[in-house]
Write an enzyme that holds these catalytic residues in place. Structure first.
Site, PDB file in Angstrom:
ATOM      1  N   ASP A  12       0.821  -0.949   0.118  1.00  0.00           N
ATOM      2  CA  ASP A  12      -0.254  -0.390  -0.145  1.00  0.00           C
ATOM      3  C   ASP A  12       0.599   1.062  -0.162  1.00  0.00           C
ATOM      4  OD1 ASP A  12      -1.622  -1.900  -0.131  1.00  0.00           O
ATOM      5  OD2 ASP A  12      -2.824  -1.440   2.042  1.00  0.00           O
ATOM      6  N   GLY A  40      -6.882  -9.791   1.793  1.00  0.00           N
ATOM      7  CA  GLY A  40      -6.487 -11.108   1.722  1.00  0.00           C
ATOM      8  C   GLY A  40      -5.868 -11.132   3.150  1.00  0.00           C
ATOM      9  N   ASP A 243     -11.402  -5.319   7.447  1.00  0.00           N
ATOM     10  CA  ASP A 243     -11.221  -6.474   6.672  1.00  0.00           C
ATOM     11  C   ASP A 243     -10.345  -6.538   8.376  1.00  0.00           C
ATOM     12  OD1 ASP A 243     -10.447  -6.255   3.981  1.00  0.00           O
ATOM     13  OD2 ASP A 243      -8.287  -5.060   4.605  1.00  0.00           O
TER      14      ASP A 243
END
Ligand code: RIB
Length: 408
Positions: A12, A40, A243
């Site tokens: 990121d 993920g 997440d």
């Protein structure tokens, strides 16, 4: 019961900005950081930090050590991660001063997962093992089909939504974890209750969890609907909040916790994530959640009022040009006077004031998202007196509609 997360790993690139850059605008970033991320990877870290043992499968580039290291350091099993000659998946993330973000991803190595990789990995898992999936990797449909054949418990977080998701057979899934925008994209309904009804009718055995932003979250099982409010924190960066929620929820459910408790832990963990910057690095460990869970403020939500408010909003948006207080009172089944006082109580505004606000916001959306002539938009909003509309618009956005459109 084992837990496998077949998911993306991204690097990121995170920029701090006063606000999310608009089309055509150039901004100075006040900060820049590189973090490990990917839906993920973030979800595997959340699972691991909440106390579950998780296997992560997927692909990283040959220089993806930042990604595999953080997984390994958090106790995630990385033996099913393949290194490939491809650039790592990466994300460009803008974080605004109020913590909101805007993300685009380049899938890179995450698209290198082959059917053979899927078969090889799944051969190590069996009936009732949990498989967690998002939509940032290749061969998602194949994974769902194979996992279903093996009678695994499939949990899908279909982010980001695209045409791949609409090819899946949702009856193969055990859980779907979505936000409001995704609920609308899948069901076609703005209203959460109508969305839930859609899932119940079309996929009766599917357990649905929808996160509702400031309004908390809702779970719909075969015979129950459970709401949970959010925990109040000062938002620093909302990246990976969803997440964290997913990882903590799946972890609790895999340990046999009640759904109510799973929602509570997931909500608390994701609030802590929002209060910190970064993706994977901002996810709390279980001890932090345990310490804070009973001391943090829960945002009080009156779910009955929320439900009423959603019906009011729907009534307005369905007929923005000509809706009247009487239409709304018919819809709610209350008298006009009572409906007016209810709207005042719920919004702080009279019906007229509230309708103007909604119309002006609708016009702004149209100016941003369409090329329709301004006079047409004004008419669509129900104003015959253009001058009056322009005055209201300027009061709210400090510029006239044309200037507003030029900024998009
Ligand atoms: O959900 C947040 C994640 O979305 C980021 O870490 C980014 O990599 C994208 O996948």
């Amino acid at each position: 019961m084992k837990i496998l997360n077949f998911g993306s790993c991204n690097i990121d690139y995170v920029y701090s900005l006063a606000h999310i850059a608009r089309a055509g605008e150039t901004l100075h970033a006040s900060g820049f950081n590189i973090f490990p991320g990917g839906k993920g990877l973030n979800q595997s870290i959340a699972l691991a930090r909440s106390g579950s043992f998780v296997y992560h499968a997927g692909c990283v580039g040959v220089d993806g050590t930042l990604l595999t290291d953080i997984l390994k350091d958090n106790g995630v099993d990385i033996s099913y991660i393949k290194k490939v000659r491809e650039k790592n998946g990466h994300a460009v993330i803008q974080v605004a001063a109020d913590g909101e973000n805007s993300i685009f991803i380049n899938s890179g190595s995450n698209t290198m997962i082959t059917k053979t990789d899927v078969d090889n990995t799944l051969s190590h898992f069996e009936k009732d093992d949990i498989i967690l999936l998002q939509n940032e990797i290749s061969n998602l449909e194949y994974i769902v089909n194979r996992a279903y054949e093996k009678e695994m418990c499939i949990v899908l977080n279909p982010s980001p939504i695209n045409e791949t998701i609409f090819k899946l057979n949702f009856n193969m899934l055990s859980y779907i974890m979505i936000n409001e925008v995704e609920a609308k994209a899948i069901s076609g309904f703005d209203d959460i209750e109508e969305s839930l009804e859609f899932f119940k009718t079309n996929y009766p055995a599917l357990r649905v969890i929808i996160t509702l932003g400031k309004n908390g979250c809702v779970y719909q099982g075969e015979n129950e609907i459970i709401y949970h409010p959010i925990y109040e924190v000062t938002a620093v960066d909302t990246t990976a909040a969803g997440d964290t929620f997913t990882g903590y929820f799946v972890s609790s459910v895999s340990r046999g916790d009640s759904i109510a408790n799973a929602l509570k832990r997931a909500s608390c963990a994701s609030a802590i994530t929002v209060s910190r910057s970064g993706a994977a690095t901002s996810i709390p460990v279980a001890a932090e959640v345990d310490k804070l869970i009973d001391s943090m403020n829960v945002r009080k939500i009156d779910f009955d009022s929320n439900r009423l408010m959603r019906r009011v909003e729907k009534c307005i948006t369905d007929n923005i040009s000509s809706v009247t207080l009487s239409d709304i009172s018919d819809e709610l089944g209350y008298s006009i006077v009572y409906t007016g006082s209810l709207i005042k109580k719920l919004t702080g505004f009279s019906f007229k004031e509230y309708l103007h606000k909604k119309r002006v916001a609708f016009a702004a959306e149209q100016l941003r998202d369409t090329n329709a002539p301004i006079s047409e938009i004004i008419q669509k909003c129900g104003y015959r007196n253009e001058g009056y509309f322009r005055k209201l618009f300027k009061e709210k956005y400090k510029v006239n509609p044309l200037e507003y459109r030029k900024r998009r």
